[in-house]
Design a protein around this motif. Structure first.
Motif, PDB file in Angstrom:
ATOM      1  N   TYR A 117      24.398   0.794  -4.261  1.00  0.00           N
ATOM      2  CA  TYR A 117      23.215   0.802  -3.396  1.00  0.00           C
ATOM      3  C   TYR A 117      22.586  -0.588  -3.478  1.00  0.00           C
ATOM      4  N   ILE A 118      22.108  -1.077  -2.340  1.00  0.00           N
ATOM      5  CA  ILE A 118      21.539  -2.433  -2.294  1.00  0.00           C
ATOM      6  C   ILE A 118      20.125  -2.381  -1.724  1.00  0.00           C
ATOM      7  N   CYS A 119      19.205  -3.008  -2.428  1.00  0.00           N
ATOM      8  CA  CYS A 119      17.846  -3.106  -1.882  1.00  0.00           C
ATOM      9  C   CYS A 119      17.228  -4.408  -2.378  1.00  0.00           C
ATOM     10  N   ASN A 120      15.975  -4.598  -2.053  1.00  0.00           N
ATOM     11  CA  ASN A 120      15.257  -5.814  -2.450  1.00  0.00           C
ATOM     12  C   ASN A 120      13.986  -5.461  -3.195  1.00  0.00           C
ATOM     13  N   VAL A 121      13.440  -6.468  -3.898  1.00  0.00           N
ATOM     14  CA  VAL A 121      12.150  -6.252  -4.562  1.00  0.00           C
ATOM     15  C   VAL A 121      11.078  -5.987  -3.507  1.00  0.00           C
ATOM     16  N   ILE A 122      11.057  -6.808  -2.468  1.00  0.00           N
ATOM     17  CA  ILE A 122      10.081  -6.504  -1.416  1.00  0.00           C
ATOM     18  C   ILE A 122      10.808  -6.130  -0.125  1.00  0.00           C
ATOM     19  N   LYS A 123      10.179  -5.261   0.629  1.00  0.00           N
ATOM     20  CA  LYS A 123      10.872  -4.605   1.740  1.00  0.00           C
ATOM     21  C   LYS A 123      10.629  -5.282   3.092  1.00  0.00           C
ATOM     22  N   CYS A 124       9.737  -6.249   3.125  1.00  0.00           N
ATOM     23  CA  CYS A 124       9.437  -6.893   4.408  1.00  0.00           C
ATOM     24  C   CYS A 124       9.640  -8.397   4.294  1.00  0.00           C
ATOM     25  N   ARG A 125      10.050  -9.008   5.397  1.00  0.00           N
ATOM     26  CA  ARG A 125      10.389 -10.438   5.361  1.00  0.00           C
ATOM     27  C   ARG A 125       9.142 -11.309   5.237  1.00  0.00           C
ATOM     28  N   PRO A 126       9.134 -12.203   4.225  1.00  0.00           N
ATOM     29  CA  PRO A 126       8.039 -13.185   4.195  1.00  0.00           C
ATOM     30  C   PRO A 126       8.258 -14.204   5.316  1.00  0.00           C
ATOM     31  N   PRO A 127       7.210 -14.588   6.041  1.00  0.00           N
ATOM     32  CA  PRO A 127       7.386 -15.530   7.157  1.00  0.00           C
ATOM     33  C   PRO A 127       8.110 -16.785   6.704  1.00  0.00           C
ATOM     34  N   LYS A 128       9.000 -17.269   7.551  1.00  0.00           N
ATOM     35  CA  LYS A 128       9.818 -18.473   7.299  1.00  0.00           C
ATOM     36  C   LYS A 128      10.561 -18.386   5.959  1.00  0.00           C
ATOM     37  N   ASN A 129      10.837 -17.197   5.516  1.00  0.00           N
ATOM     38  CA  ASN A 129      11.581 -16.968   4.258  1.00  0.00           C
ATOM     39  C   ASN A 129      10.939 -17.614   3.035  1.00  0.00           C
ATOM     40  N   ARG A 130       9.619 -17.765   3.050  1.00  0.00           N
ATOM     41  CA  ARG A 130       8.972 -18.306   1.845  1.00  0.00           C
ATOM     42  C   ARG A 130       9.133 -17.309   0.697  1.00  0.00           C
ATOM     43  N   ASP A 131       8.886 -17.804  -0.540  1.00  0.00           N
ATOM     44  CA  ASP A 131       8.960 -16.901  -1.691  1.00  0.00           C
ATOM     45  C   ASP A 131       7.908 -15.796  -1.552  1.00  0.00           C
ATOM     46  N   PRO A 132       8.238 -14.589  -1.989  1.00  0.00           N
ATOM     47  CA  PRO A 132       7.210 -13.535  -1.973  1.00  0.00           C
ATOM     48  C   PRO A 132       6.048 -13.920  -2.893  1.00  0.00           C
ATOM     49  N   LEU A 133       4.843 -13.576  -2.463  1.00  0.00           N
ATOM     50  CA  LEU A 133       3.668 -13.864  -3.299  1.00  0.00           C
ATOM     51  C   LEU A 133       3.568 -12.804  -4.404  1.00  0.00           C
ATOM     52  N   PRO A 134       2.977 -13.187  -5.548  1.00  0.00           N
ATOM     53  CA  PRO A 134       2.794 -12.183  -6.605  1.00  0.00           C
ATOM     54  C   PRO A 134       2.063 -10.932  -6.099  1.00  0.00           C
ATOM     55  N   SER A 135       1.090 -11.125  -5.194  1.00  0.00           N
ATOM     56  CA  SER A 135       0.335  -9.957  -4.695  1.00  0.00           C
ATOM     57  C   SER A 135       1.245  -9.051  -3.862  1.00  0.00           C
ATOM     58  N   GLU A 136       2.205  -9.644  -3.142  1.00  0.00           N
ATOM     59  CA  GLU A 136       3.133  -8.833  -2.326  1.00  0.00           C
ATOM     60  C   GLU A 136       4.092  -8.068  -3.251  1.00  0.00           C
ATOM     61  N   ILE A 137       4.556  -8.762  -4.284  1.00  0.00           N
ATOM     62  CA  ILE A 137       5.464  -8.095  -5.235  1.00  0.00           C
ATOM     63  C   ILE A 137       4.738  -6.940  -5.914  1.00  0.00           C
ATOM     64  N   GLU A 138       3.496  -7.182  -6.274  1.00  0.00           N
ATOM     65  CA  GLU A 138       2.723  -6.135  -6.965  1.00  0.00           C
ATOM     66  C   GLU A 138       2.582  -4.876  -6.108  1.00  0.00           C
ATOM     67  N   LYS A 139       2.356  -5.081  -4.798  1.00  0.00           N
ATOM     68  CA  LYS A 139       2.209  -3.906  -3.913  1.00  0.00           C
ATOM     69  C   LYS A 139       3.532  -3.190  -3.704  1.00  0.00           C
ATOM     70  N   CYS A 140       4.630  -3.943  -3.665  1.00  0.00           N
ATOM     71  CA  CYS A 140       5.916  -3.362  -3.281  1.00  0.00           C
ATOM     72  C   CYS A 140       6.715  -2.827  -4.477  1.00  0.00           C
ATOM     73  N   GLU A 141       6.433  -3.314  -5.660  1.00  0.00           N
ATOM     74  CA  GLU A 141       7.262  -2.937  -6.808  1.00  0.00           C
ATOM     75  C   GLU A 141       7.298  -1.415  -7.070  1.00  0.00           C
ATOM     76  N   PRO A 142       6.195  -0.704  -6.851  1.00  0.00           N
ATOM     77  CA  PRO A 142       6.281   0.756  -7.062  1.00  0.00           C
ATOM     78  C   PRO A 142       7.345   1.413  -6.187  1.00  0.00           C
ATOM     79  N   TYR A 143       7.595   0.861  -4.997  1.00  0.00           N
ATOM     80  CA  TYR A 143       8.637   1.434  -4.129  1.00  0.00           C
ATOM     81  C   TYR A 143      10.013   1.255  -4.776  1.00  0.00           C
ATOM     82  N   LEU A 144      10.229   0.064  -5.339  1.00  0.00           N
ATOM     83  CA  LEU A 144      11.502  -0.197  -6.014  1.00  0.00           C
ATOM     84  C   LEU A 144      11.660   0.737  -7.215  1.00  0.00           C
ATOM     85  N   LYS A 145      10.567   0.888  -7.953  1.00  0.00           N
ATOM     86  CA  LYS A 145      10.636   1.770  -9.136  1.00  0.00           C
ATOM     87  C   LYS A 145      11.020   3.188  -8.726  1.00  0.00           C
ATOM     88  N   GLU A 146      10.457   3.646  -7.610  1.00  0.00           N
ATOM     89  CA  GLU A 146      10.763   5.016  -7.188  1.00  0.00           C
ATOM     90  C   GLU A 146      12.200   5.115  -6.669  1.00  0.00           C
TER      91      GLU A 146
END
Ligand code: URA
Length: 218
Positions: free
Chosen positions: A115-144
């Motif tokens: 199975y393949i997924c990502n830490v964050i589920k939505c594309r950061p504009p211009k492929n910039r690095d995900p922000l810590p705040s974005e990772i913090e919101k999305c990480e519970p989805y990965l955990k689940e």
């Protein structure tokens, strides 16, 4: 913290993620997930309209994940790129094609056992690095996702995935070649396929990693 406070905190966090429905996940066997728990698809449906961070406003697709829902091997990348955002599927661009070749070289594929997924589920504009705040919101989805798939092995592709899952700030070099423990599940970190495209010299070491990965799940 008292047990009561712990339970309250857990329920509050669960409510933040899933709303007012309380879900239980007792067993991995799909025949139980209908009766007692909820499936990965149901989880996907419950979060696919997420607007918890600013990426919700700019994404085309919520890129949940792809592959075998009972996989032994879970690969975790960083974030969807442009192609993934258009198609709604992780790792479909150049890096994804290389990843598929690597998997095939160890007799695996994204349709079977992986199975393949990502830490964050939505594309950061211009492929910039995900922000810590974005990772913090999305990480519970990965955990689940991990909780529902229950893989035998997690592979973090690149430093962002590795440091998020291992909750540290180490370099990839420091995290590679070590069998880590993610809440009881073995986890290894290796190069992101995009790094292998940028630097061919990394390929032999990555190949060693994937042969080891194959052994770990055999
Ligand atoms: N890079 C990632 O980390 N994930 C993708 O899905 C595509 C490229």
């Amino acid at each position: 913290m008292t047990n009561r406070n712990l339970i309250n905190q857990y329920l509050k966090q669960t409510q933040d993620i899933y709303g007012d429905k309380l879900y239980f996940n007792f067993k991995k066997d799909p025949k139980y997930s209908k009766v007692a728990g909820y499936s990965l698809d149901e989880f996907h449906n419950s979060i696919k309209n997420c607007q918890a961070c600013q990426l919700g406003a700019t994404r085309k697709s919520f890129v949940f994940g792809v592959g075998d829902k009972n996989a032994d091997l879970l690969l975790v990348g960083e974030a969807p790129g442009e192609k993934e955002d258009m198609e709604g599927i992780p790792f479909v661009g150049r890096a994804g094609r290389l990843l598929d070749k690597i998997l095939s070289a160890i007799s695996l594929s994204r349709d079977s056992g992986v199975y393949i997924c990502n830490v964050i589920k939505c594309r950061p504009p211009k492929n910039r690095d995900p922000l810590p705040s974005e990772i913090e919101k999305c990480e519970p989805y990965l955990k689940e996702q991990i909780n529902l798939i229950k893989p035998k092995l997690i592979v973090a592709l690149g430093r962002v995935a590795a440091k998020t899952l291992l909750n540290n700030d180490l370099s990839l070099k420091e995290m590679r070649s070590v069998k880590h423990n993610y809440y009881g599940i073995p986890l290894v970190a290796t190069y992101h396929p995009a790094a292998l495209l940028r630097n061919q010299n990394l390929k032999p070491a990555a190949w060693d990693d994937f042969k080891w990965i194959r052994n770990l799940i055999s």
